[in-house]
Design a protein around this motif. Sequence first.
Motif, PDB file in Angstrom:
ATOM      1  N   ALA B 115       7.621   9.554   3.485  1.00 21.90           N
ATOM      2  CA  ALA B 115       8.073   8.782   2.320  1.00 21.90           C
ATOM      3  C   ALA B 115       7.405   9.285   1.048  1.00 21.90           C
ATOM      4  O   ALA B 115       8.031   9.380  -0.010  1.00 21.90           O
ATOM      5  N   ARG B 116       6.110   9.605   1.178  1.00 23.59           N
ATOM      6  CA  ARG B 116       5.410  10.140  -0.006  1.00 23.59           C
ATOM      7  C   ARG B 116       6.040  11.455  -0.444  1.00 23.59           C
ATOM      8  O   ARG B 116       6.258  11.696  -1.632  1.00 23.59           O
ATOM      9  N   ALA B 336      20.385   0.088 -13.526  1.00 24.61           N
ATOM     10  CA  ALA B 336      20.581  -0.848 -12.417  1.00 24.61           C
ATOM     11  C   ALA B 336      19.186  -1.245 -11.965  1.00 24.61           C
ATOM     12  O   ALA B 336      18.694  -0.830 -10.930  1.00 24.61           O
ATOM     13  N   PRO B 337      18.555  -2.073 -12.772  1.00 27.17           N
ATOM     14  CA  PRO B 337      17.113  -2.312 -12.587  1.00 27.17           C
ATOM     15  C   PRO B 337      16.764  -2.966 -11.258  1.00 27.17           C
ATOM     16  O   PRO B 337      15.638  -2.842 -10.805  1.00 27.17           O
ATOM     17  N   LEU B 338      17.709  -3.639 -10.631  1.00 28.93           N
ATOM     18  CA  LEU B 338      17.370  -4.354  -9.400  1.00 28.93           C
ATOM     19  C   LEU B 338      17.723  -3.581  -8.141  1.00 28.93           C
ATOM     20  O   LEU B 338      17.505  -4.046  -7.032  1.00 28.93           O
ATOM     21  N   LEU B 339      18.281  -2.409  -8.317  1.00 35.83           N
ATOM     22  CA  LEU B 339      18.639  -1.604  -7.148  1.00 35.83           C
ATOM     23  C   LEU B 339      17.373  -0.976  -6.560  1.00 35.83           C
ATOM     24  O   LEU B 339      16.609  -0.343  -7.276  1.00 35.83           O
ATOM     25  N   PRO B 340      17.133  -1.155  -5.282  1.00 33.66           N
ATOM     26  CA  PRO B 340      15.904  -0.624  -4.679  1.00 33.66           C
ATOM     27  C   PRO B 340      15.811   0.900  -4.823  1.00 33.66           C
ATOM     28  O   PRO B 340      16.735   1.610  -4.437  1.00 33.66           O
ATOM     29  N   ASP B 341      14.713   1.337  -5.382  1.00 38.15           N
ATOM     30  CA  ASP B 341      14.553   2.762  -5.663  1.00 38.15           C
ATOM     31  C   ASP B 341      13.468   3.375  -4.772  1.00 38.15           C
ATOM     32  O   ASP B 341      13.014   2.758  -3.810  1.00 38.15           O
ATOM     33  N   ALA B 342      13.066   4.589  -5.091  1.00 34.80           N
ATOM     34  CA  ALA B 342      12.101   5.293  -4.241  1.00 34.80           C
ATOM     35  C   ALA B 342      10.767   4.559  -4.172  1.00 34.80           C
ATOM     36  O   ALA B 342      10.096   4.573  -3.130  1.00 34.80           O
ATOM     37  N   THR B 343      10.382   3.914  -5.236  1.00 26.20           N
ATOM     38  CA  THR B 343       9.125   3.161  -5.192  1.00 26.20           C
ATOM     39  C   THR B 343       9.228   2.009  -4.205  1.00 26.20           C
ATOM     40  O   THR B 343       8.309   1.761  -3.414  1.00 26.20           O
ATOM     41  N   GLU B 344      10.374   1.316  -4.227  1.00 26.46           N
ATOM     42  CA  GLU B 344      10.602   0.262  -3.233  1.00 26.46           C
ATOM     43  C   GLU B 344      10.561   0.849  -1.827  1.00 26.46           C
ATOM     44  O   GLU B 344      10.027   0.241  -0.896  1.00 26.46           O
ATOM     45  N   GLY B 345      11.181   2.023  -1.703  1.00 31.34           N
ATOM     46  CA  GLY B 345      11.227   2.658  -0.393  1.00 31.34           C
ATOM     47  C   GLY B 345       9.832   2.994   0.102  1.00 31.34           C
ATOM     48  O   GLY B 345       9.477   2.757   1.265  1.00 31.34           O
ATOM     49  N   LEU B 346       9.042   3.531  -0.803  1.00 29.64           N
ATOM     50  CA  LEU B 346       7.671   3.909  -0.472  1.00 29.64           C
ATOM     51  C   LEU B 346       6.845   2.678  -0.110  1.00 29.64           C
ATOM     52  O   LEU B 346       6.062   2.683   0.848  1.00 29.64           O
ATOM     53  N   ASP B 367      -5.977  -3.675   2.859  1.00 35.16           N
ATOM     54  CA  ASP B 367      -5.213  -3.457   1.631  1.00 35.16           C
ATOM     55  C   ASP B 367      -3.902  -2.742   1.928  1.00 35.16           C
ATOM     56  O   ASP B 367      -3.827  -1.940   2.857  1.00 35.16           O
ATOM     57  N   LEU B 368      -2.903  -3.046   1.128  1.00 35.85           N
ATOM     58  CA  LEU B 368      -1.639  -2.306   1.207  1.00 35.85           C
ATOM     59  C   LEU B 368      -1.672  -1.237   0.126  1.00 35.85           C
ATOM     60  O   LEU B 368      -1.639  -1.566  -1.065  1.00 35.85           O
ATOM     61  N   LYS B 369      -1.785   0.001   0.555  1.00 37.65           N
ATOM     62  CA  LYS B 369      -1.849   1.119  -0.409  1.00 37.65           C
ATOM     63  C   LYS B 369      -0.671   2.044  -0.201  1.00 37.65           C
ATOM     64  O   LYS B 369      -0.270   2.297   0.923  1.00 37.65           O
ATOM     65  N   LEU B 370      -0.175   2.605  -1.292  1.00 38.78           N
ATOM     66  CA  LEU B 370       0.998   3.498  -1.192  1.00 38.78           C
ATOM     67  C   LEU B 370       0.576   4.898  -0.766  1.00 38.78           C
ATOM     68  O   LEU B 370      -0.520   5.328  -0.945  1.00 38.78           O
TER      69      LEU B 370
END
Lengths: 370, 370, 370, 370
Positions: B115-116, B336-346, B367-370
């Motif tokens: 994902a990264r 489309a600000p509410l469409l899940p993007d790569a950050t959401e995916g990550l 902790d939840l870290k990306l």
Amino acid sequence: MRLRMGMIGGGPGAFIGPIHRIAAELDREIELVAGVFSSDPDRSRAAAADYHIDPDRAYPDLDTMFAGEAARADGIDFVSIVSPNHHHLPAARAALTAGVAVMSDKPMTASLAEARALADLVATAGRPYALTYTYSGYPLVREARARIAAGAIGTVRKAVVEYSQGWLAGPAEGKQAEWRVDPARSGAGGCIGDIGVHAFQLAEFVTGLRVTRLLADLAAVVPGRALDDDCSVLLRFDNGARGVLLASQIEVGELNGLRIRVYGETGGLTWRQETPNDLTLHHIDGRTEIVRAGDASLGPDARARTRTPGGHPEGYLEAFANLYRDFAALLRGEVAPLLPDATEGLRGMAFIETAVTASRNEAGWVDLKL
Amino acid sequence: MRLRMGMIGGGPGAFIGPIHRIAAELDREIELVAGVFSSDPDRSRAAAADYHIDPDRAYPDLDTMFAGEAARADGIDFVSIVSPNHHHLPAARAALTAGVAVMSDKPMTASLAEARALADLVATAGRPYALTYTYSGYPLVREARARIAAGAIGTVRKAVVEYSQGWLAGPAEGKQAEWRVDPARSGAGGCIGDIGVHAFQLAEFVTGLRVTRLLADLAAVVPGRALDDDCSVLLRFDNGARGVLLASQIEVGELNGLRIRVYGETGGLTWRQETPNDLTLHHIDGRTEIVRAGDASLGPDARARTRTPGGHPEGYLEAFANLYRDFAALLRGEVAPLLPDATEGLRGMAFIETAVTASRNEAGWVDLKL
Amino acid sequence: MRLRMGMIGGGPGAFIGPIHRIAAELDREIELVAGVFSSDPDRSRAAAADYHIDPDRAYPDLDTMFAGEAARADGIDFVSIVSPNHHHLPAARAALTAGVAVMSDKPMTASLAEARALADLVATAGRPYALTYTYSGYPLVREARARIAAGAIGTVRKAVVEYSQGWLAGPAEGKQAEWRVDPARSGAGGCIGDIGVHAFQLAEFVTGLRVTRLLADLAAVVPGRALDDDCSVLLRFDNGARGVLLASQIEVGELNGLRIRVYGETGGLTWRQETPNDLTLHHIDGRTEIVRAGDASLGPDARARTRTPGGHPEGYLEAFANLYRDFAALLRGEVAPLLPDATEGLRGMAFIETAVTASRNEAGWVDLKL
Amino acid sequence: MRLRMGMIGGGPGAFIGPIHRIAAELDREIELVAGVFSSDPDRSRAAAADYHIDPDRAYPDLDTMFAGEAARADGIDFVSIVSPNHHHLPAARAALTAGVAVMSDKPMTASLAEARALADLVATAGRPYALTYTYSGYPLVREARARIAAGAIGTVRKAVVEYSQGWLAGPAEGKQAEWRVDPARSGAGGCIGDIGVHAFQLAEFVTGLRVTRLLADLAAVVPGRALDDDCSVLLRFDNGARGVLLASQIEVGELNGLRIRVYGETGGLTWRQETPNDLTLHHIDGRTEIVRAGDASLGPDARARTRTPGGHPEGYLEAFANLYRDFAALLRGEVAPLLPDATEGLRGMAFIETAVTASRNEAGWVDLKL
């Protein structure tokens, strides 16, 4: 190869046109390619652009469309009639005369006399004709019918069908409301023709019975309204079963509350359109079952009309699409025994006119004749 | 002009491919025209026939598709990736490298490391990338988010999100089940990656908050299962709010029971996926409101994502279509600000891996870290 | 000092006697101390033992009871009449003649003529007389009435009241069923007198209106039954509002499905007996509220008739007890304006007989006269 | 002969005292005759008047009551302890020492150490001791337990129990709230002791399993609060099944949302306190049943604890009364195997203290020891 659909009606601001388009195309067996979307050529073209179809196939009138499409190798296979009721007969007649199949919104026509004429035409035209009584497309309505037919509740004794809306509780404003309260465009029935007939068709469809007599009490509750907006109708079915049909458009807060309950000698069954993915089934021994879309116990008809696994709600558009799926099958030469046909359409018109007349005359119980 | 979509995956027997097709095309802004529907060329062609698309555009592999489509004037504008998780990265990479936008099923990839890598690629690729976290497409989920953002329940204190299914309570049989319980195709997460991540995304989406810490307790309840099938996760959000996330696939009888309840200082709100067209809103003064699809009080986002009047149920396919509608807007250059993007995916992948690892190590709060 | 109650009826195997006993004593303002529980002295004594009351106060007949109790310093303050309908008049007459107040089960008597006679007697007797129309004792029924009276839905236009049961769908077996289907004990009405009259009273109670005309269609659906078991009645109220009343005892699977929906010019309201602790309120602007027992917004009447905090369900027994609470207040010299009195009782009997006669004669619309 | 009850606590303004009185007397097997309703003699006498009991039996303190009642031929058979938690031990000890049986509100005491002392005393006292874990008195909770015990869902794998309230989302005001948030009167647990322990008892009661380990995350969400008001607890049962217990008093709009879901290898079952008269039962083959109070399929335990026919809702007071009915049976020398006893009480206290301590120490998974 996808079937090609032309649309009659459904221009800018229309509610039901886009619904038909989505429903027709949902399973990718049908494609909207042409239309007379409005009697105003500019509006017809504007609609074509909204639908992303070829502007050359946005026709100004029926004759031009049928002529133009007949001249193409990829001309339309059928038309979808989605204009107000008084257009239904001329549109269907033009199509059938041109050898084009018809999928019509309900009710069949604006009067029973028109419906009889159309039924005669359909009988001789040799092309498929069907009506979008949407609610009969819901998988669990199909299941309800199948279970009753299979004897799950025994001989039917009683059916109560209600169609409750509130959007015409105040003055009828807006495009959708205006034509529905206008006898010139809607016909003799207001609420009874707009939604009562859906309830009537659903009751016959689910029970598998035919209404033979009725007692109707219709009224225009909102001051100044020309057509009925609140209807109470008592029914008798051909097996002697008793029925109640209630339809109203003045019940504030109700959205699209179509519900049917059917009781037999050994069971009972309830379905509600606003939560369409389950069915309640009562057994005489006291057991209550919830039958859900996706359940292993569903019959083949319901199962074939469900596109997602259980728990993924399907709704109105998918029910609508099920009728177009059946219609596509019909056009391909298969049978579609549950798709509402001209006889169903004629029965609906007979129901509307009989109820309106009987109520006006305070006639008590009257026969329902086609 | 409709946008042209290619599909990766979705071959014969697939569940989610046809869903993506319907969703993409529902509003007629997008058309499926090509695909690598299977790694088996014969199956890929068979799928093309089922979808009624040109057999020449049923490709045997990604390279051939991107080359072939690039050579056409009417080549694809984007791909929809609907294959199992381990295909997500290679498919997305091939598309972005070919300059083709990507709409991917969730989760983003099969591992956080992947994902990264993909997020980095998206950041430089210059083409839109989005994910179909379906449930964020429901109109009343949008409404819930909007109301919370507008302060309807005050500062959020607590969120409980549950995703309850029962279909994997027995042995995992059938195409849909098999890959989901196979680490090689599904990744490190079973239930947590299949549905837990939906619950996670929904919780962040509705609250507008970010999860910063979690405590996970995952288990494979069914004997012999390699991946988790029952998950309990406690959450902390970035504002200090507390959360509970439950996901299970062994809860017999549950179909697709995704539910979220959010409580703030001055109100509370509940939404259930299986009855998606209303939202319950509690006020601190004791009033309870039911907000329904079609109500005049709905905000612009929910309203724009509803196709029928209130009372005509819309469901899963329409929610899905709302994401494609947003994606089409993005391709047309809108926001489309509410469409899940790569950050959401990550974030989703970080959630899955953090939960799996923390549970395996009995690590308590992490902790939840990306 | 608790009020002392005698019971007439309620012997071994009775359903409604123990219910009256619980309801009467629930708030500890009333105590059951005596009774003619059966016309069979042994059974009367057996019942007294079951009720844990003094065997000396288990009387063999009415005269003995009224004489015996009159002779005691701690004699009964009132009687509760819980025997079948044909006993109601003689029991009430004996009590009132003896100067003892009466709380009677409904319907008032076995015929309209009897009801008129009793109403006359009540008018001159100078002792309180009331009827246990149980459903008017529910807190949220009181709230519904209060809100409509306060204008929450505007002028009432429409009321739909349904009472749906299925327990008499087969042969009527058992003590409870047998007398109800026997004209000699039940009177001219079957279902209409057993439950239809509850629906009638509820409709008038909640709307605050009076029925002036009706059209009735009653039938005995189960073969061989002498009295009606399925009833459809159309109503007109004194303000011109339209009504529908459905009552049935052959709807398999329905337990005690009493429901009322009332619609006015600016709102609508729904209550269901089987989930009695909330009320749905629709506003013309599209808002839907759920009003719950325990909510701060409840009016004084509903609030005073709730014994537990919100969320702790109260039910049928508590509703019943609310009527006894009102009756106790009446006996203490307070007013209890909502407690069903002889006029209500007389109206109920007029409803039953008018409906039975009009249906038998297929008379169409007829006036409801007392 | 009715059993004679004394009450400890339940003075003016009390919530739970009158509830106990109604519950105890509902079936007329028990009569409230005496009490120490308040530590303030005037208030104790005022309460006696409210309860309509003899003012001579409104005692100023425990010693006086037990002495006074022992001196009477018609002295009390048992006491009902309804005062705040810190009174439970001294009151129970005084009663048992005086040879008087005890029905105590939950939790057993204010601390685990006290509970152990009381359990020891009960073991030697030779008089019945029981606790009013109200929710285990609901007929359909009994039915759920019976069905699980009979194998209706197979081996239990998972239980989710939630108890959701919102009334302490703001500052704790009023008599009911104040003592509950005060460690001196409530003990170490806030929400966990007030409602969490109900959820714990219900989970063990319905599953028939015992919790052996837990992981607790408790917090005081409302600023300034000394005791927990929001609790998330993960559970392990003695057969290895997984559990989740959520309890909160800050979930705005929730009234008394106690719900339990239990899943086994072959089925699942759901019950909700706010609609207590039905039970949902899922079968592994996809069938869903609604089991309703009054159904013929109910087992003997549920059937014996229902006072009205199906469809006549019974609620909280009736469930409460079922515990008193069991207690009366115990006093008469019968067995009442499902009535919560001292061991249940001790387990509840162990749960509370273990959860509070484990959460404070962030101890992760810990054993639950008595």
